[in-house]
Write a protein that holds these residues in place. Sequence first.
Motif, PDB file in Angstrom:
ATOM      1  N   GLN A   8      -6.279  31.703  19.736  1.00 61.91           N
ATOM      2  CA  GLN A   8      -4.825  32.299  20.223  1.00 61.91           C
ATOM      3  C   GLN A   8      -3.677  31.932  19.167  1.00 61.91           C
ATOM      4  O   GLN A   8      -2.780  32.637  19.460  1.00 61.91           O
ATOM      5  CB  GLN A   8      -4.624  32.452  21.580  1.00 61.91           C
ATOM      6  CG  GLN A   8      -5.916  33.070  22.449  1.00 61.91           C
ATOM      7  CD  GLN A   8      -6.570  34.256  22.122  1.00 61.91           C
ATOM      8  OE1 GLN A   8      -5.577  35.190  22.070  1.00 61.91           O
ATOM      9  NE2 GLN A   8      -7.561  34.498  21.773  1.00 61.91           N
ATOM     10  N   LEU A   9      -3.665  30.960  18.592  1.00 61.70           N
ATOM     11  CA  LEU A   9      -2.906  30.300  17.953  1.00 61.70           C
ATOM     12  C   LEU A   9      -2.410  31.086  16.744  1.00 61.70           C
ATOM     13  O   LEU A   9      -3.542  31.415  15.938  1.00 61.70           O
ATOM     14  CB  LEU A   9      -2.731  28.780  17.869  1.00 61.70           C
ATOM     15  CG  LEU A   9      -3.047  27.967  18.931  1.00 61.70           C
ATOM     16  CD1 LEU A   9      -3.363  26.592  18.641  1.00 61.70           C
ATOM     17  CD2 LEU A   9      -1.697  28.005  19.677  1.00 61.70           C
ATOM     18  N   PRO A  10      -1.392  30.914  15.920  1.00 67.81           N
ATOM     19  CA  PRO A  10      -1.337  31.410  14.675  1.00 67.81           C
ATOM     20  C   PRO A  10      -1.961  30.801  13.470  1.00 67.81           C
ATOM     21  O   PRO A  10      -2.280  29.408  13.619  1.00 67.81           O
ATOM     22  CB  PRO A  10       0.183  31.537  14.478  1.00 67.81           C
ATOM     23  CG  PRO A  10       0.590  30.328  15.340  1.00 67.81           C
ATOM     24  CD  PRO A  10      -0.062  30.513  16.401  1.00 67.81           C
ATOM     25  N   VAL A  11      -2.019  31.313  12.390  1.00 70.76           N
ATOM     26  CA  VAL A  11      -2.471  30.596  11.141  1.00 70.76           C
ATOM     27  C   VAL A  11      -0.946  30.323  10.603  1.00 70.76           C
ATOM     28  O   VAL A  11      -0.469  31.322  10.259  1.00 70.76           O
ATOM     29  CB  VAL A  11      -3.270  31.354  10.210  1.00 70.76           C
ATOM     30  CG1 VAL A  11      -3.536  30.820   8.878  1.00 70.76           C
ATOM     31  CG2 VAL A  11      -4.800  31.698  11.055  1.00 70.76           C
ATOM     32  N   VAL A  12      -0.898  29.198  10.110  1.00 68.65           N
ATOM     33  CA  VAL A  12       0.566  28.901   9.618  1.00 68.65           C
ATOM     34  C   VAL A  12       0.195  28.782   8.189  1.00 68.65           C
ATOM     35  O   VAL A  12      -0.962  28.224   7.582  1.00 68.65           O
ATOM     36  CB  VAL A  12       0.861  27.379  10.002  1.00 68.65           C
ATOM     37  CG1 VAL A  12       1.954  26.803   8.947  1.00 68.65           C
ATOM     38  CG2 VAL A  12       1.472  27.301  11.262  1.00 68.65           C
ATOM     39  N   VAL A  13       1.136  29.434   7.341  1.00 68.24           N
ATOM     40  CA  VAL A  13       1.023  29.659   5.907  1.00 68.24           C
ATOM     41  C   VAL A  13       2.271  29.070   5.374  1.00 68.24           C
ATOM     42  O   VAL A  13       3.318  29.231   5.714  1.00 68.24           O
ATOM     43  CB  VAL A  13       0.833  31.002   5.341  1.00 68.24           C
ATOM     44  CG1 VAL A  13       1.071  31.107   3.856  1.00 68.24           C
ATOM     45  CG2 VAL A  13      -0.234  31.825   5.995  1.00 68.24           C
ATOM     46  N   LEU A  27      -4.036  38.465   6.784  1.00 73.98           N
ATOM     47  CA  LEU A  27      -4.283  38.116   8.168  1.00 73.98           C
ATOM     48  C   LEU A  27      -3.725  39.075   8.949  1.00 73.98           C
ATOM     49  O   LEU A  27      -4.392  39.637   9.788  1.00 73.98           O
ATOM     50  CB  LEU A  27      -3.426  36.649   8.461  1.00 73.98           C
ATOM     51  CG  LEU A  27      -3.992  35.319   7.804  1.00 73.98           C
ATOM     52  CD1 LEU A  27      -2.866  34.345   7.767  1.00 73.98           C
ATOM     53  CD2 LEU A  27      -5.306  34.937   8.346  1.00 73.98           C
ATOM     54  N   VAL A  28      -2.841  39.747   8.482  1.00 77.79           N
ATOM     55  CA  VAL A  28      -2.260  41.189   9.398  1.00 77.79           C
ATOM     56  C   VAL A  28      -3.244  41.968   9.447  1.00 77.79           C
ATOM     57  O   VAL A  28      -3.647  42.727  10.413  1.00 77.79           O
ATOM     58  CB  VAL A  28      -0.915  41.619   8.719  1.00 77.79           C
ATOM     59  CG1 VAL A  28      -0.471  42.866   9.442  1.00 77.79           C
ATOM     60  CG2 VAL A  28       0.072  40.396   9.191  1.00 77.79           C
ATOM     61  N   GLU A  29      -3.917  42.119   8.066  1.00 78.68           N
ATOM     62  CA  GLU A  29      -5.236  43.241   7.979  1.00 78.68           C
ATOM     63  C   GLU A  29      -6.136  43.090   8.966  1.00 78.68           C
ATOM     64  O   GLU A  29      -6.707  43.987   9.134  1.00 78.68           O
ATOM     65  CB  GLU A  29      -5.437  43.197   6.436  1.00 78.68           C
ATOM     66  CG  GLU A  29      -6.336  44.225   6.247  1.00 78.68           C
ATOM     67  CD  GLU A  29      -6.676  44.077   4.703  1.00 78.68           C
ATOM     68  OE1 GLU A  29      -6.679  45.193   3.718  1.00 78.68           O
ATOM     69  OE2 GLU A  29      -7.036  43.063   4.243  1.00 78.68           O
ATOM     70  N   PRO A  34      -0.066  35.591  11.748  1.00 78.80           N
ATOM     71  CA  PRO A  34       0.396  34.600  10.417  1.00 78.80           C
ATOM     72  C   PRO A  34       1.771  34.122  10.988  1.00 78.80           C
ATOM     73  O   PRO A  34       2.567  34.811  11.550  1.00 78.80           O
ATOM     74  CB  PRO A  34       0.325  35.427   9.244  1.00 78.80           C
ATOM     75  CG  PRO A  34       0.841  36.593   9.664  1.00 78.80           C
ATOM     76  CD  PRO A  34       0.521  36.684  10.991  1.00 78.80           C
ATOM     77  N   LEU A  35       2.213  32.888  10.519  1.00 75.22           N
ATOM     78  CA  LEU A  35       3.431  32.300  10.653  1.00 75.22           C
ATOM     79  C   LEU A  35       3.735  31.688   9.265  1.00 75.22           C
ATOM     80  O   LEU A  35       3.180  30.616   9.003  1.00 75.22           O
ATOM     81  CB  LEU A  35       3.565  31.521  11.603  1.00 75.22           C
ATOM     82  CG  LEU A  35       4.960  30.687  11.724  1.00 75.22           C
ATOM     83  CD1 LEU A  35       6.003  31.956  11.907  1.00 75.22           C
ATOM     84  CD2 LEU A  35       5.110  29.611  12.980  1.00 75.22           C
ATOM     85  N   VAL A  36       4.732  32.223   8.671  1.00 78.18           N
ATOM     86  CA  VAL A  36       4.703  31.978   7.213  1.00 78.18           C
ATOM     87  C   VAL A  36       6.118  31.117   7.041  1.00 78.18           C
ATOM     88  O   VAL A  36       7.223  31.361   7.599  1.00 78.18           O
ATOM     89  CB  VAL A  36       5.188  33.029   5.925  1.00 78.18           C
ATOM     90  CG1 VAL A  36       5.360  32.251   4.666  1.00 78.18           C
ATOM     91  CG2 VAL A  36       4.022  34.090   6.115  1.00 78.18           C
ATOM     92  N   LEU A  37       6.052  29.459   6.865  1.00 78.68           N
ATOM     93  CA  LEU A  37       7.008  28.841   6.732  1.00 78.68           C
ATOM     94  C   LEU A  37       7.573  28.466   5.369  1.00 78.68           C
ATOM     95  O   LEU A  37       6.835  28.037   4.324  1.00 78.68           O
ATOM     96  CB  LEU A  37       6.870  27.264   7.342  1.00 78.68           C
ATOM     97  CG  LEU A  37       6.300  27.321   8.811  1.00 78.68           C
ATOM     98  CD1 LEU A  37       5.591  26.128   9.203  1.00 78.68           C
ATOM     99  CD2 LEU A  37       7.267  28.065   9.569  1.00 78.68           C
ATOM    100  N   ILE A 147       4.727  22.890  15.719  1.00 83.01           N
ATOM    101  CA  ILE A 147       4.002  24.145  15.803  1.00 83.01           C
ATOM    102  C   ILE A 147       2.503  23.897  15.644  1.00 83.01           C
ATOM    103  O   ILE A 147       1.946  23.338  14.782  1.00 83.01           O
ATOM    104  CB  ILE A 147       4.370  25.083  14.598  1.00 83.01           C
ATOM    105  CG1 ILE A 147       5.966  25.032  14.580  1.00 83.01           C
ATOM    106  CG2 ILE A 147       3.649  26.364  14.715  1.00 83.01           C
ATOM    107  CD1 ILE A 147       6.341  26.007  13.486  1.00 83.01           C
ATOM    108  N   SER A 148       1.919  24.627  16.708  1.00 89.92           N
ATOM    109  CA  SER A 148       0.488  24.293  16.675  1.00 89.92           C
ATOM    110  C   SER A 148      -0.308  25.523  15.869  1.00 89.92           C
ATOM    111  O   SER A 148       0.527  26.897  15.884  1.00 89.92           O
ATOM    112  CB  SER A 148      -0.135  24.390  18.274  1.00 89.92           C
ATOM    113  OG  SER A 148       0.345  23.335  18.870  1.00 89.92           O
ATOM    114  N   ALA A 149      -1.284  25.223  15.311  1.00 91.20           N
ATOM    115  CA  ALA A 149      -1.794  26.495  14.459  1.00 91.20           C
ATOM    116  C   ALA A 149      -3.494  26.205  14.463  1.00 91.20           C
ATOM    117  O   ALA A 149      -4.145  25.303  14.699  1.00 91.20           O
ATOM    118  CB  ALA A 149      -1.432  26.139  12.852  1.00 91.20           C
ATOM    119  N   ARG A 150      -4.078  27.376  14.418  1.00 91.94           N
ATOM    120  CA  ARG A 150      -5.754  27.525  14.536  1.00 91.94           C
ATOM    121  C   ARG A 150      -6.217  27.068  13.091  1.00 91.94           C
ATOM    122  O   ARG A 150      -7.205  26.592  13.102  1.00 91.94           O
ATOM    123  CB  ARG A 150      -6.048  28.934  14.932  1.00 91.94           C
ATOM    124  CG  ARG A 150      -5.557  29.924  13.887  1.00 91.94           C
ATOM    125  CD  ARG A 150      -6.220  31.360  14.545  1.00 91.94           C
ATOM    126  NE  ARG A 150      -7.642  31.592  14.254  1.00 91.94           N
ATOM    127  CZ  ARG A 150      -8.304  32.647  14.519  1.00 91.94           C
ATOM    128  NH1 ARG A 150      -7.622  33.663  14.887  1.00 91.94           N
ATOM    129  NH2 ARG A 150      -9.431  32.813  14.585  1.00 91.94           N
TER     130      ARG A 150
END
Length: 454
Positions: A8-13, A27-29, A34-37, A147-150
Motif C-alpha cells: 500500500q506504500l508508494p513507489v518513490v522515484v 506507475l500511474v498507468e 508514485p511519489l517523485v522527489l 518516507i516509507s516506500a514499497r
Amino acid sequence: MNALATDQLPVVVIGAGPVGLAAASRLVERGIEPLVLEAGPSAGTAVRDWAHVRLFSPWSEITDPAAEKLLAPSGWTRPDGSAYPTGGDWAERYLQPLADILDDKVRYGATVVGVARAGRDRIVDSGRDEQPFTVHVASAGGREERISARAVIDASGTWSTPGPMGADGLPALGERSAAGRISYRVPDLGDPAVRARYAGKRTAVVGSGASAFTALALLADLAADEPGTHAVWILRRGITGSTFGGGEADQLPARGALGLRAKAAVEAGHAGTVTGFRTQAVERDGDRLVLVDEDGRRLDPVDEVIVLTGLRPDLTFLSEIRLGLDERLQAPTALAPLIDPNVHSCGTVYPHGVHELSHPEHGIYLAGMKSYGRAPTFLALTGYEQVRSITAAIAGDREAAERVELTLPETGVCGGAGLFDEPDAAQNGEGGGCCAAPAVLQTGIGAPAPSGGC
C-alpha cells in the motif's frame, strides 16, 4: 510490516527528469501510487542547466508513450517529431507539463540524502526483505523527513557529479584551487556574462565526446566575432579517423554533424589540438593557468579551462543498500557488459529491462543515466524501456517485465576508452574503432549545433 501493508506504500522515484517522470507515468498507468522527489525547484532541473544545448535526438525519440497518454487530455500535442529541441525546449514543452499533470505526485525541493531498509543497516540479514524502504529527505528550510516506500527507482542521473580534469579520475593537483577559472559545463555563449568570460581568451577544452565537440564549435563561432579567441583541445588519445565521430555515416545525423563542426573548427585554425596529454597538475602563471601532464610536459598558459570528461553516478546516499555494481563502470553488473566502452567502441544500444537492472537488494533500481554509471552512450528511449520493464515487475507482471518492447537502430557510438587511450595505438589507427572517416569533412562554422546525449 507485512507484505500486504508494504504494497500500500508508494513507489518513490528519485528525480523529476525525463526517465523519472516516465517511471511515474508508467506507475500511474498500472494503478500504483508514485511519489517523485526532485531536489530542484522544477521538473527537469538538470536539463535546464543545459537549456542552450540542442539534442542530437529528435522529438520523436524523447517522449514516453505512457507520458503522452497522461498528457493528451490536457490538450498537449507532441511537437514536430523530426525537429531537434534544445534542453530548454524539452523541459518547457514536455517535462514541466508532464509534472504538472502528475500534480502532487511530484515534490520539489526534496533532496534524497539516504535510502535504507527500515530498521536494517546493510549488514543485517534478518527480516530484511520484509521491511519497506525508508527514504531520508532533506527539504527546503532544513526540515528532515522519512518516507516509507514499497520500492525505489533512482533516476537522479549523473549531472551533479562531472568528471575531474585529472587523468587518474581524481582532481589534478591544483585543480580545486583554480576552480574560479575552470568550468565543467558547455558554456552558454548567449549569456553576456559567459560570453565575456571567453571572448578574446585562450581556453583549454579537455574531453573527447559530444560535449567537447559542442564547446569547440561554440568557441569557433565566438572566434569569428571576437578576435583573439582561441581554443586548445586536449585529448588523452591521438587523432584517428573516428576522433570526430561517424560524420555523415553516423546513425544519429545531428551528432555526426556536430563532430564535423568540431573538425572544421580545428581545420579553420580556431582550435589547436594537444594529443596524448594526461593532466596531472594545474599551475598558476600570474592570472593564467598552465596544465602539466604526467610526464612533465607543460602547455602554454590559458585563461580558462572547460573540463568535459564525462559524468559519474552519486552513490553516497545509497551506502546502506546492497547494490550489485560493475567495478569499472559502476553500472549494474548484468548491464555493464552491454555498454562497456572498453569493449564497445561502436555499436548497438541494446534494449534491456528489469533483469539487467536488478540488484541483490530486491526492490531498488537505478534507471536512466544513473544506470549506465560512467558509460557515455545512454539514449532517452532506452531509459523509457527500462522503466516500462521495472514498473511491470513492481506490479507483478513478470511476462511484461521480461518482454522487450523496443527496437533501436545501430547508433554508431564511437570512442572506446581502452586502446584509444594509448596515444601510439591511436595514431596508428588501432583500438577497435569501426566508424569509417566520412568522405566529406567540411561544414560551415555557422551551422546549427545539435548536441547533448539524452
